[in-house]
Design an enzyme around this catalytic site. Structure first.
Site, PDB file in Angstrom:
ATOM      1  N   CYS A  34      29.153  34.332  42.383  1.00  0.00           N
ATOM      2  CA  CYS A  34      29.760  33.074  41.869  1.00  0.00           C
ATOM      3  C   CYS A  34      29.446  31.893  42.602  1.00  0.00           C
ATOM      4  O   CYS A  34      29.177  30.688  41.930  1.00  0.00           O
ATOM      5  CB  CYS A  34      31.284  33.221  42.224  1.00  0.00           C
ATOM      6  SG  CYS A  34      31.589  33.737  43.808  1.00  0.00           S
TER       7      CYS A  34
ATOM      8  N   LYS B 107      43.500  45.814  40.295  1.00  0.00           N
ATOM      9  CA  LYS B 107      42.896  46.331  38.982  1.00  0.00           C
ATOM     10  C   LYS B 107      41.212  45.989  39.208  1.00  0.00           C
ATOM     11  O   LYS B 107      40.806  44.732  38.995  1.00  0.00           O
ATOM     12  CB  LYS B 107      43.467  45.561  37.628  1.00  0.00           C
ATOM     13  CG  LYS B 107      42.892  46.390  36.734  1.00  0.00           C
ATOM     14  CD  LYS B 107      42.599  45.586  35.172  1.00  0.00           C
ATOM     15  CE  LYS B 107      41.311  44.879  35.354  1.00  0.00           C
ATOM     16  NZ  LYS B 107      40.111  45.429  34.897  1.00  0.00           N
TER      17      LYS B 107
ATOM     18  N   GLU C 139      27.244  28.526  33.528  1.00  0.00           N
ATOM     19  CA  GLU C 139      26.838  29.599  34.482  1.00  0.00           C
ATOM     20  C   GLU C 139      26.305  30.596  33.884  1.00  0.00           C
ATOM     21  O   GLU C 139      26.895  31.098  32.948  1.00  0.00           O
ATOM     22  CB  GLU C 139      28.327  30.027  35.128  1.00  0.00           C
ATOM     23  CG  GLU C 139      28.261  31.093  36.229  1.00  0.00           C
ATOM     24  CD  GLU C 139      29.509  31.474  36.689  1.00  0.00           C
ATOM     25  OE1 GLU C 139      30.238  31.937  35.866  1.00  0.00           O
ATOM     26  OE2 GLU C 139      29.573  31.528  37.919  1.00  0.00           O
TER      27      GLU C 139
ATOM     28  N   GLU D 274      39.737  32.442  41.568  1.00  0.00           N
ATOM     29  CA  GLU D 274      38.396  32.156  42.016  1.00  0.00           C
ATOM     30  C   GLU D 274      37.426  32.545  40.962  1.00  0.00           C
ATOM     31  O   GLU D 274      37.349  33.659  40.597  1.00  0.00           O
ATOM     32  CB  GLU D 274      38.242  33.208  43.103  1.00  0.00           C
ATOM     33  CG  GLU D 274      39.157  33.233  44.274  1.00  0.00           C
ATOM     34  CD  GLU D 274      38.772  32.049  45.184  1.00  0.00           C
ATOM     35  OE1 GLU D 274      38.056  31.373  44.981  1.00  0.00           O
ATOM     36  OE2 GLU D 274      39.704  31.763  46.105  1.00  0.00           O
TER      37      GLU D 274
HETATM   38  P1  NAD Z   1      35.665  38.505  33.678  1.00  0.00           P
HETATM   39  O1  NAD Z   1      36.437  37.372  33.765  1.00  0.00           O
HETATM   40  O2  NAD Z   1      35.326  39.081  32.520  1.00  0.00           O
HETATM   41  O3  NAD Z   1      36.535  39.792  34.482  1.00  0.00           O
HETATM   42  C1  NAD Z   1      36.989  39.756  35.767  1.00  0.00           C
HETATM   43  C2  NAD Z   1      38.199  40.916  35.572  1.00  0.00           C
HETATM   44  O4  NAD Z   1      39.250  40.276  34.899  1.00  0.00           O
HETATM   45  C3  NAD Z   1      37.817  42.179  35.233  1.00  0.00           C
HETATM   46  O5  NAD Z   1      38.428  43.082  36.150  1.00  0.00           O
HETATM   47  C4  NAD Z   1      38.643  42.330  33.823  1.00  0.00           C
HETATM   48  O6  NAD Z   1      38.738  43.507  33.496  1.00  0.00           O
HETATM   49  C5  NAD Z   1      39.780  41.251  34.101  1.00  0.00           C
HETATM   50  N1  NAD Z   1      40.032  40.929  32.683  1.00  0.00           N
HETATM   51  C6  NAD Z   1      39.341  40.509  31.350  1.00  0.00           C
HETATM   52  N2  NAD Z   1      40.217  40.173  30.437  1.00  0.00           N
HETATM   53  C7  NAD Z   1      41.543  40.162  31.010  1.00  0.00           C
HETATM   54  C8  NAD Z   1      42.765  39.587  30.596  1.00  0.00           C
HETATM   55  N3  NAD Z   1      42.779  38.931  29.402  1.00  0.00           N
HETATM   56  N4  NAD Z   1      43.786  39.583  31.288  1.00  0.00           N
HETATM   57  C9  NAD Z   1      43.576  39.990  32.597  1.00  0.00           C
HETATM   58  N5  NAD Z   1      42.527  40.612  33.277  1.00  0.00           N
HETATM   59  C10 NAD Z   1      41.153  40.372  32.150  1.00  0.00           C
HETATM   60  O7  NAD Z   1      34.686  38.283  34.751  1.00  0.00           O
HETATM   61  P2  NAD Z   1      33.382  39.284  35.348  1.00  0.00           P
HETATM   62  O8  NAD Z   1      32.444  39.273  33.953  1.00  0.00           O
HETATM   63  O9  NAD Z   1      33.777  40.595  35.659  1.00  0.00           O
HETATM   64  O10 NAD Z   1      32.670  38.494  36.469  1.00  0.00           O
HETATM   65  C11 NAD Z   1      32.216  37.300  36.544  1.00  0.00           C
HETATM   66  C12 NAD Z   1      32.533  36.023  36.777  1.00  0.00           C
HETATM   67  O11 NAD Z   1      33.472  36.004  38.054  1.00  0.00           O
HETATM   68  C13 NAD Z   1      31.844  34.821  37.089  1.00  0.00           C
HETATM   69  O12 NAD Z   1      32.124  33.816  36.237  1.00  0.00           O
HETATM   70  C14 NAD Z   1      31.802  34.660  38.359  1.00  0.00           C
HETATM   71  O13 NAD Z   1      31.684  33.341  38.887  1.00  0.00           O
HETATM   72  C15 NAD Z   1      33.220  35.006  38.721  1.00  0.00           C
HETATM   73  N6  NAD Z   1      33.337  35.491  40.112  1.00  0.00           N
HETATM   74  C16 NAD Z   1      33.985  34.461  40.942  1.00  0.00           C
HETATM   75  C17 NAD Z   1      34.023  34.682  42.478  1.00  0.00           C
HETATM   76  C18 NAD Z   1      34.619  33.548  43.338  1.00  0.00           C
HETATM   77  O14 NAD Z   1      34.986  34.229  44.410  1.00  0.00           O
HETATM   78  N7  NAD Z   1      34.723  32.481  42.829  1.00  0.00           N
HETATM   79  C19 NAD Z   1      33.498  35.566  42.717  1.00  0.00           C
HETATM   80  C20 NAD Z   1      33.062  36.826  42.015  1.00  0.00           C
HETATM   81  C21 NAD Z   1      32.844  36.361  40.612  1.00  0.00           C
END
Ligand code: NAD
Length: 492
Positions: free
Chosen positions: A284, A175, A385, A250
């Site tokens: 991230c 997804k 962050e 992650e």
């Molecule tokens: P997010 O948590 O809002 O969304 C990530 C994914 O989760 C999306 O596909 C979203 O649709 C889905 N999602 C949202 N609500 C959900 C729920 N209730 N149940 C299941 N899935 C759900 O994050 P974002 O804004 O897309 O990305 C930014 C964040 O990602 C930052 O905090 C960043 O640090 C982190 N990140 C971490 C890494 C790593 O490797 N550690 C890499 C990239 C991004």
């Protein structure tokens, strides 16, 4: 305009409710595609397809070499279409083309690495303490794996999940972020071409709730692998408790970049900028806290301010662009809110601090590269962050103080130290409570090496052999070489 579809059980299908969502280019906020917008029933259909492929279909019976052949073919296809993938991610995510090209090359390399691993030795044998017993382990796939990814590396995050998941023999359901599905759809066209059977890899487009939440909560899913923010990570962990599915997370970071006075000055200056402004700070592992030795601050900070003012911000398709737009209007507003909170809490703006509204960039989500000094230790911009192009500077006088400040965070994803003293570099890096670290560098990432965080930056590791093992169960097999009665019970 093209409508992007789900890929379920080897077929391209629209969401059952027929809803669609507009997909935007963050450099202009213009519509570049329409995507089918799935609901819970579409997620359930993908789970059914994956279950059938794993439990009874040919996918569950494949051997490591079978899977390796398909993954090598897929790596070649991704490599062949690398420029196309780079352009898709630049258009959908905004990142400069030169960064998107790195992602596409890494994506092909990641498939190739896991293709190689799929056919390598997997288990161990043990001295069982009984000459008539042989004890051995085999690694088996976990089953059906839901893989939920964010928008900052649309192609690469998909590949970091699919490559090890498929190499280990799982049936996968990807997804993507609802904002960045474009390159994932193209990737699934190539997955089809590479000969993966129906149901082995499925794609469901749509919002986190209900699509991601349905996948995370389902009793028919054996593992959920998530990359994204900590708030969502906690929801996923909670949802996963129903059937105690395996969870890897992650999450984000607030990573320290420590620069000592004895460091190569020019290198430290450039990496301080690269650490935070690569990927617009939407990374991230971004080096979002510069922990700088006070004795060089008088020379370092004016140079940093001047150089940040010269960063070329623009449309990612312009080959001169060094920093692109933020992913969305809403995210830009969030980042600008952090900048305002920094000012309100008494931090000093060294450079940047504003949205770019003049000319063609006014239509997009562009924010100037921004640096704050004199930041209170408890200010939100020091602790949270931001996930944007905002660097906070913190000064130190001693090695001990540098380490204490670096570790003063709930996160533990990444960190770096710049010094010309090799022993000091080792001392400091070993005391950093972080999973990914660099000495005299920032950001290089290798498919071969584990990726993941300490503390609230996540659970588990991706990439390398660790990332492969995270998609396997370990089975112990005990073999009796001398079958016969043991006479535990007298009367048989
Ligand atoms: P997010 O948590 O809002 O969304 C990530 C994914 O989760 C999306 O596909 C979203 O649709 C889905 N999602 C949202 N609500 C959900 C729920 N209730 N149940 C299941 N899935 C759900 O994050 P974002 O804004 O897309 O990305 C930014 C964040 O990602 C930052 O905090 C960043 O640090 C982190 N990140 C971490 C890494 C790593 O490797 N550690 C890499 C990239 C991004």
């Amino acid at each position: 305009m093209k409508t992007l579809l789900n890929h379920i059980n080897g077929r391209w299908v629209a969401a059952q409710q027929g809803a669609t969502r507009e997909i935007l280019n963050p450099a202009s906020n213009g519509v570049i595609a329409k995507a089918t917008d799935s609901g819970a029933t579409d997620a359930e259909a993908a789970i059914t397809a994956a279950r059938a492929a794993f439990d009874g279909g040919p996918w569950g019976q494949t051997t490591g070499p079978d899977r390796a052949a398909r993954l090598f073919a897929l790596a070649d296809l991704v490599e062949k279409h690398a420029e196309e993938f780079a352009r898709l991610d630049t258009e959908n995510n905004g990142k400069p083309l030169r960064e998107a090209r790195f992602d596409a090359a890494d994506a092909a390399g990641c498939f190739r690495y896991y293709a190689g691993l799929a056919s390598k030795p997997q288990g161990q044998t043990y001295s069982a303490g009984d000459p008539n017993m042989v004890c051995m382990t085999v690694r088996e796939p976990i089953g059906v794996c839901a893989q939920i990814i964010p928008w900052n590396y649309p192609l690469l995050m998909a590949v970091w999940k699919l490559a090890p998941g498929l190499a280990a023999g799982n049936a996968c359901i990807l997804k993507p972020s609802e904002m960045t599905p474009v390159s994932a759809v193209r990737l699934f066209e190539l997955i089809e071409q590479a000969g993966f059977p129906p149901g082995a890899a499925n794609l469901v487009l749509g919002p986190g709730d209900p699509v991601g939440s349905t996948l995370a909560a389902s009793d028919r899913v054996d593992k959920v692998a998530f990359t994204g923010g900590g708030v969502t990570g906690r929801k996923i962990m909670t949802a996963a408790t129903g059937n105690l599915k395996k969870v890897t997370l992650e999450l984000g970071g607030k990573s320290p970049n420590i620069v000592f006075a004895d460091a190569d000055f020019e290198a430290a200056l450039e990496f301080a900028m690269f650490g935070i402004f690569a990927g617009q700070g939407e990374v991230c592992s971004a080096g979002s806290r510069l922990i700088l030795e006070r004795s060089i601050a008088g020379k370092f900070l004016p140079r940093l301010a001047a150089a940040c003012g010269k960063i070329v911000v623009g449309d990612g398709f312009d080959e001169d662009t060094e920093m692109g737009p933020l992913i969305s209007r809403a995210h830009m507003e969030k980042v600008l809110g952090y900048i305002k909170s920094g000012l309100d809490e008494g931090a000093k703006l060294l450079c940047g601090g504003h949205r770019i509204e003049k000319g063609a960039l006014g239509a997009g989500n562009f924010v100037q590269p921004t640096v704050f000094t004199d930041v209170p230790a408890d200010a939100r911009i020091m602790r949270e962050e931001i996930f944007g192009p905002v660097l906070v500077v913190d000064l130190f006088d001693t090695e001990e103080e540098a380490i204490r400040k670096a570790n003063d965070t709930v996160y533990g994803l990444a960190g770096a130290v710049f010094t010309s003293d090799g022993a000091k570099a080792q001392r400091v890096i070993r005391r950093l409570r972080a999973g990914i670290t660099w000495i005299n560098s920032y950001h290089p990432t290798f498919n071969e090496a584990p990726w993941g965080g300490y503390k609230q930056s996540g659970i588990g590791r991706e990439l390398g052999t660790y990332g492969y093992e995270a998609y396997t169960e370990v089975k112990q097999i005990n073999i009796n070489l001398a079958p016969g009665r043991v006479n535990w019970f007298k009367n048989l």
